[in-house]
Motif scaffolding. Structure first.
Motif, PDB file in Angstrom:
ATOM      1  N   VAL A   1       0.850  -1.188   0.000  1.00  0.00           N
ATOM      2  CA  VAL A   1       0.000   0.000   0.000  1.00  0.00           C
ATOM      3  C   VAL A   1       0.885   1.238   0.000  1.00  0.00           C
ATOM      4  O   VAL A   1       1.821   1.355   0.797  1.00  0.00           O
ATOM      5  N   THR A   2       0.590   2.165  -0.899  1.00  0.00           N
ATOM      6  CA  THR A   2       1.360   3.399  -1.014  1.00  0.00           C
ATOM      7  C   THR A   2       0.396   4.574  -1.079  1.00  0.00           C
ATOM      8  O   THR A   2      -0.548   4.564  -1.870  1.00  0.00           O
ATOM      9  N   VAL A   3       0.646   5.572  -0.241  1.00  0.00           N
ATOM     10  CA  VAL A   3      -0.202   6.749  -0.189  1.00  0.00           C
ATOM     11  C   VAL A   3       0.583   7.957  -0.692  1.00  0.00           C
ATOM     12  O   VAL A   3       1.719   8.200  -0.251  1.00  0.00           O
ATOM     13  N   LEU A   4       0.007   8.692  -1.637  1.00  0.00           N
ATOM     14  CA  LEU A   4       0.637   9.891  -2.184  1.00  0.00           C
ATOM     15  C   LEU A   4       0.223  11.098  -1.352  1.00  0.00           C
ATOM     16  O   LEU A   4      -0.958  11.280  -1.036  1.00  0.00           O
ATOM     17  N   THR A   5       1.191  11.943  -0.999  1.00  0.00           N
ATOM     18  CA  THR A   5       0.917  13.108  -0.173  1.00  0.00           C
ATOM     19  C   THR A   5       0.761  14.349  -1.049  1.00  0.00           C
ATOM     20  O   THR A   5       1.237  14.383  -2.191  1.00  0.00           O
ATOM     21  N   PRO A   6       0.113  15.398  -0.542  1.00  0.00           N
ATOM     22  CA  PRO A   6      -0.079  16.609  -1.352  1.00  0.00           C
ATOM     23  C   PRO A   6       1.225  17.272  -1.782  1.00  0.00           C
ATOM     24  O   PRO A   6       1.266  17.968  -2.806  1.00  0.00           O
ATOM     25  N   SER A   7       2.307  17.059  -1.024  1.00  0.00           N
ATOM     26  CA  SER A   7       3.578  17.704  -1.356  1.00  0.00           C
ATOM     27  C   SER A   7       4.387  16.939  -2.383  1.00  0.00           C
ATOM     28  O   SER A   7       5.459  17.378  -2.797  1.00  0.00           O
ATOM     29  N   GLY A   8       3.890  15.774  -2.818  1.00  0.00           N
ATOM     30  CA  GLY A   8       4.623  14.966  -3.788  1.00  0.00           C
ATOM     31  C   GLY A   8       5.383  13.817  -3.171  1.00  0.00           C
ATOM     32  O   GLY A   8       6.019  13.043  -3.891  1.00  0.00           O
ATOM     33  N   GLY A   9       5.328  13.684  -1.846  1.00  0.00           N
ATOM     34  CA  GLY A   9       5.969  12.560  -1.187  1.00  0.00           C
ATOM     35  C   GLY A   9       5.078  11.332  -1.210  1.00  0.00           C
ATOM     36  O   GLY A   9       4.025  11.304  -1.846  1.00  0.00           O
ATOM     37  N   ARG A  10       5.508  10.298  -0.501  1.00  0.00           N
ATOM     38  CA  ARG A  10       4.710   9.091  -0.439  1.00  0.00           C
ATOM     39  C   ARG A  10       4.951   8.355   0.865  1.00  0.00           C
ATOM     40  O   ARG A  10       6.017   8.446   1.459  1.00  0.00           O
ATOM     41  N   HIS A  11       3.925   7.641   1.304  1.00  0.00           N
ATOM     42  CA  HIS A  11       4.001   6.799   2.495  1.00  0.00           C
ATOM     43  C   HIS A  11       3.914   5.347   2.063  1.00  0.00           C
ATOM     44  O   HIS A  11       2.948   4.953   1.395  1.00  0.00           O
ATOM     45  N   LEU A  12       4.896   4.556   2.447  1.00  0.00           N
ATOM     46  CA  LEU A  12       4.865   3.117   2.199  1.00  0.00           C
ATOM     47  C   LEU A  12       4.407   2.412   3.466  1.00  0.00           C
ATOM     48  O   LEU A  12       4.947   2.668   4.548  1.00  0.00           O
ATOM     49  N   TRP A  13       3.412   1.554   3.337  1.00  0.00           N
ATOM     50  CA  TRP A  13       2.893   0.811   4.488  1.00  0.00           C
ATOM     51  C   TRP A  13       3.514  -0.573   4.537  1.00  0.00           C
ATOM     52  O   TRP A  13       3.383  -1.358   3.587  1.00  0.00           O
ATOM     53  N   LEU A  14       4.156  -0.902   5.655  1.00  0.00           N
ATOM     54  CA  LEU A  14       4.726  -2.222   5.876  1.00  0.00           C
ATOM     55  C   LEU A  14       4.219  -2.750   7.215  1.00  0.00           C
ATOM     56  O   LEU A  14       3.707  -1.982   8.031  1.00  0.00           O
ATOM     57  N   THR A  15       4.373  -4.029   7.451  1.00  0.00           N
ATOM     58  CA  THR A  15       3.977  -4.608   8.729  1.00  0.00           C
ATOM     59  C   THR A  15       5.202  -5.145   9.454  1.00  0.00           C
ATOM     60  O   THR A  15       6.190  -5.549   8.824  1.00  0.00           O
ATOM     61  N   GLY A  16       5.127  -5.147  10.769  1.00  0.00           N
ATOM     62  CA  GLY A  16       6.235  -5.633  11.581  1.00  0.00           C
ATOM     63  C   GLY A  16       5.839  -6.849  12.391  1.00  0.00           C
ATOM     64  O   GLY A  16       4.649  -7.103  12.605  1.00  0.00           O
ATOM     65  N   PRO A  17       6.828  -7.625  12.866  1.00  0.00           N
ATOM     66  CA  PRO A  17       6.530  -8.811  13.676  1.00  0.00           C
ATOM     67  C   PRO A  17       6.076  -8.426  15.079  1.00  0.00           C
ATOM     68  O   PRO A  17       6.368  -7.330  15.565  1.00  0.00           O
ATOM     69  N   ALA A  18       5.374  -9.342  15.729  1.00  0.00           N
ATOM     70  CA  ALA A  18       4.813  -9.070  17.056  1.00  0.00           C
ATOM     71  C   ALA A  18       5.889  -8.860  18.112  1.00  0.00           C
ATOM     72  O   ALA A  18       5.660  -8.172  19.107  1.00  0.00           O
ATOM     73  N   ASP A  19       7.066  -9.443  17.911  1.00  0.00           N
ATOM     74  CA  ASP A  19       8.104  -9.373  18.947  1.00  0.00           C
ATOM     75  C   ASP A  19       9.069  -8.209  18.751  1.00  0.00           C
ATOM     76  O   ASP A  19      10.113  -8.142  19.412  1.00  0.00           O
ATOM     77  N   THR A  20       8.755  -7.292  17.849  1.00  0.00           N
ATOM     78  CA  THR A  20       9.666  -6.179  17.559  1.00  0.00           C
ATOM     79  C   THR A  20       8.930  -4.848  17.669  1.00  0.00           C
ATOM     80  O   THR A  20       7.857  -4.677  17.081  1.00  0.00           O
TER      81      THR A  20
END
Length: 315
Positions: free
Chosen positions: A129-148
């Motif tokens: 999943v990638t979200v584009l921001t109004p300034s031209g940037g982007r957010h990448l969505w990742l998931t992490g493990p339960a123990d971290t």
């Protein structure tokens, strides 16, 4: 945004409910990307460190919930909401946000820096999943493990790369801010957040003993009697002046973002409180209202405080 129309509020709630339905804890945001509900403890002296234990709304990311009735109640109490935040680090997804800023005026190429890190440390960013921001940037969505537990950071990996982990939040797609709308990148709406590559996860989680404790400073911060060398105060002063100049160079549309980034760096290095007034004055000189400047700095303080306490400071 001079006025907030009913359609904007209604759409923000609809997007938030849809995200909550996918297991993402949400809460309302204003057009400044800050929590839309005021703290019930504002003005208290000494400042309260409540994270919702009082039972009242207004605790930023700690209000985040996946319960539809609770989401509706939060938005009903926040008539100025134009968007929503998604709490990172929370089950079931344990979201990690890779925030890639774009700032040509400052020579920031965060996407290029991430590619360089990937080559250097032998990992690839999977389709996610990638979200584009109004300034031209982007957010990448990742998931992490339960123990971290992934801490929040601003520019630690590379200039322009901010990490939203436990206690942080991402602006959700469909949110409307003073500078535009956040939207899903084409071709990613059908995706689910991908697992964070192990090599990248190691970069996001500093080894034990490297994260500054609350009330202490890093090696480059001001002298506090521990962990600081003879040149630390001068180093902190130089860094502080550089951060103030960074804020002063902001153009319209960059002021809040630059101030928040600079404040995060100052607090991460142990001299945020000492620099708060200087950063506020610099932001006001660029045209940012003082109350917005102080709110952004306070948000940065809460975000970075989580790295020294329980890794759950609000963004």
């Amino acid at each position: 945004m001079a006025t907030i129309d009913r359609q904007t509020r209604t759409l923000a709630l609809a997007h938030a409910l849809a995200a909550a339905g996918r297991g993402l804890p949400v809460f309302p945001l204003s057009a400044t990307k800050l929590p839309a509900l005021r703290s019930p403890h504002r003005g208290e002296r000494p400042p309260a460190h409540c994270r919702g234990e009082c039972g009242l709304p207004g605790h930023g990311v700690h209000d985040a919930t996946t319960d539809p009735a609770a989401v509706r109640a939060l938005f009903a109490a926040a008539p100025r909401a134009t968007g929503y935040g998604i709490a990172c680090g929370r089950a079931p997804h344990r979201l990690i946000g890779i925030d890639l800023d774009v700032d040509p005026a400052y020579g920031s190429d965060a996407a290029g820096a991430l590619r360089q890190l990937a080559l250097q440390h032998l990992f690839t960013i999977p389709p996610t999943v990638t979200v584009l921001t109004p300034s031209g940037g982007r957010h990448l969505w990742l998931t992490g493990p339960a123990d971290t537990t992934v801490p929040n950071s601003a520019g630690r990996l590379a200039p322009g790369i901010d990490i939203r982990g436990s206690g942080g939040y991402l602006v959700g797609p469909g949110s409307v801010t003073a500078h535009g709308r956040y939207r899903l990148a084409p071709g990613t709406a059908h995706l689910t957040p991908a697992p964070c590559p192990r090599a990248l996860l190691r970069l996001l989680t500093p080894p034990p003993g490297r994260t500054p404790r609350a009330g202490t400073s890093s090696a480059s911060g001001p002298a506090t009697g521990t962990g600081s060398g003879p040149g630390a105060p001068a180093t902190a002063a130089r860094r502080g002046e550089g951060l103030i100049q960074f804020v002063l160079a902001a153009h319209e549309g960059q002021r809040n973002t630059r101030l928040f980034w600079a404040a995060c760096r100052a607090y991460e290095h142990g001299f945020g409180d000492a620099l708060a007034d200087g950063l506020t004055a610099a932001a006001v000189r660029t045209g940012l209202p003082e109350h917005e400047a102080r709110a952004a700095i306070a948000s940065a303080a809460r975000l970075t405080a989580g790295r020294g306490e329980e890794h759950d400071g609000a963004a």
